[in-house]
Write a protein that holds these residues in place. Structure first.
Motif, PDB file in Angstrom:
ATOM      1  N   TYR A  37     -74.368 -80.234   1.716  1.00  0.00           N
ATOM      2  CA  TYR A  37     -73.707 -78.950   1.983  1.00  0.00           C
ATOM      3  C   TYR A  37     -72.200 -79.000   1.720  1.00  0.00           C
ATOM      4  N   LYS A  38     -71.671 -80.176   1.405  1.00  0.00           N
ATOM      5  CA  LYS A  38     -70.226 -80.387   1.342  1.00  0.00           C
ATOM      6  C   LYS A  38     -69.502 -79.348   0.472  1.00  0.00           C
ATOM      7  N   GLU A  39     -70.062 -79.005  -0.666  1.00  0.00           N
ATOM      8  CA  GLU A  39     -69.415 -78.048  -1.578  1.00  0.00           C
ATOM      9  C   GLU A  39     -69.366 -76.640  -0.992  1.00  0.00           C
ATOM     10  N   SER A  40     -70.257 -76.319  -0.069  1.00  0.00           N
ATOM     11  CA  SER A  40     -70.319 -74.981   0.521  1.00  0.00           C
ATOM     12  C   SER A  40     -69.482 -74.847   1.790  1.00  0.00           C
ATOM     13  N   LEU A  41     -68.901 -75.945   2.247  1.00  0.00           N
ATOM     14  CA  LEU A  41     -68.192 -75.948   3.529  1.00  0.00           C
ATOM     15  C   LEU A  41     -66.680 -75.981   3.327  1.00  0.00           C
ATOM     16  N   PRO A  42     -65.933 -75.307   4.196  1.00  0.00           N
ATOM     17  CA  PRO A  42     -64.477 -75.245   4.059  1.00  0.00           C
ATOM     18  C   PRO A  42     -63.751 -76.426   4.701  1.00  0.00           C
ATOM     19  N   PHE A  43     -64.333 -77.622   4.601  1.00  0.00           N
ATOM     20  CA  PHE A  43     -63.743 -78.801   5.215  1.00  0.00           C
ATOM     21  C   PHE A  43     -62.689 -79.447   4.318  1.00  0.00           C
ATOM     22  N   THR A  44     -61.751 -80.158   4.938  1.00  0.00           N
ATOM     23  CA  THR A  44     -60.741 -80.910   4.198  1.00  0.00           C
ATOM     24  C   THR A  44     -60.913 -82.414   4.400  1.00  0.00           C
ATOM     25  N   LEU A  45     -61.854 -82.816   5.249  1.00  0.00           N
ATOM     26  CA  LEU A  45     -62.052 -84.228   5.575  1.00  0.00           C
ATOM     27  C   LEU A  45     -63.250 -84.798   4.820  1.00  0.00           C
ATOM     28  N   PRO A  46     -63.275 -86.118   4.557  1.00  0.00           N
ATOM     29  CA  PRO A  46     -64.258 -86.701   3.638  1.00  0.00           C
ATOM     30  C   PRO A  46     -65.681 -86.928   4.147  1.00  0.00           C
ATOM     31  N   TYR A  47     -65.879 -87.215   5.436  1.00  0.00           N
ATOM     32  CA  TYR A  47     -67.212 -87.562   5.934  1.00  0.00           C
ATOM     33  C   TYR A  47     -67.825 -86.354   6.632  1.00  0.00           C
ATOM     34  N   VAL A  48     -68.956 -85.878   6.105  1.00  0.00           N
ATOM     35  CA  VAL A  48     -69.576 -84.658   6.630  1.00  0.00           C
ATOM     36  C   VAL A  48     -70.929 -84.997   7.246  1.00  0.00           C
ATOM     37  N   TYR A  49     -71.131 -84.511   8.474  1.00  0.00           N
ATOM     38  CA  TYR A  49     -72.378 -84.747   9.205  1.00  0.00           C
ATOM     39  C   TYR A  49     -72.895 -83.428   9.751  1.00  0.00           C
ATOM     40  N   GLU A  50     -74.204 -83.281   9.718  1.00  0.00           N
ATOM     41  CA  GLU A  50     -74.825 -82.151  10.406  1.00  0.00           C
ATOM     42  C   GLU A  50     -75.204 -82.634  11.795  1.00  0.00           C
ATOM     43  N   VAL A  51     -74.772 -81.894  12.801  1.00  0.00           N
ATOM     44  CA  VAL A  51     -75.070 -82.231  14.193  1.00  0.00           C
ATOM     45  C   VAL A  51     -76.287 -81.408  14.572  1.00  0.00           C
ATOM     46  N   TYR A  52     -77.440 -82.064  14.736  1.00  0.00           N
ATOM     47  CA  TYR A  52     -78.643 -81.280  14.985  1.00  0.00           C
ATOM     48  C   TYR A  52     -79.048 -81.205  16.435  1.00  0.00           C
TER      49      TYR A  52
END
Length: 142
Positions: A37-52
């Motif tokens: 999902y990284k490309e669809s998210l407005p994040f500026t930080l490198p490590y992306v996690y989904e919290v389920y």
């Protein structure tokens, strides 16, 4: 049933550093890799996690972040909603962004900055909006 609107909500965090427990062989933490999902998210930080799942409570996430984050650390949080066929329903409005300082125990939104109670700050913070599909919430610790 025709005409029923279906939606899926995904809760994400982005971190400056990897979450070590996630990368261990005995990962029993409620995180999924969020790279898809990284490309669809407005994040500026490198490590992306989904919290389920974190007990379904914001206080669980707040407790985790407080223990995970070191002085000078930053974590971003965002809710990404998808409609039919993966069409995004979330929009990023930076003017609605929130900043939560876990060191100073402050909450800042578009209306002002608020000092949280030093003893009951987790409970007080869990009653505020700490995630949105309309803006990124930034957790800092400095």
């Amino acid at each position: 049933m025709k005409g029923i609107f279906s939606m899926t909500a995904h809760y994400f965090i982005a971190t400056l550093k990897p979450i070590p427990e996630y990368h261990s062989s005995e990962n029993n933490y409620p995180f999924l890799n969020g790279e898809a999902y990284k490309e669809s998210l407005p994040f500026t930080l490198p490590y992306v996690y989904e919290v389920y799942e974190l007990g379904g409570e914001d206080i669980e996430l707040i407790t985790f972040l407080d223990s995970f984050m070191g002085i000078g650390d930053v974590v971003e949080r965002y809710i990404f909603e998808e409609g039919r066929q993966g069409y995004p329903l979330s929009h990023n409005y930076p003017e609605e962004a929130r900043t939560i300082n876990l060191f100073k125990k402050t909450y800042k939104d578009q209306y002002g900055e608020y000092q949280l109670d030093s003893k009951k700050w987790k409970e007080e913070l869990s009653r505020r909006t700490i995630a949105s599909k309309r803006s990124v919430t930034t957790f800092v610790k400095y």
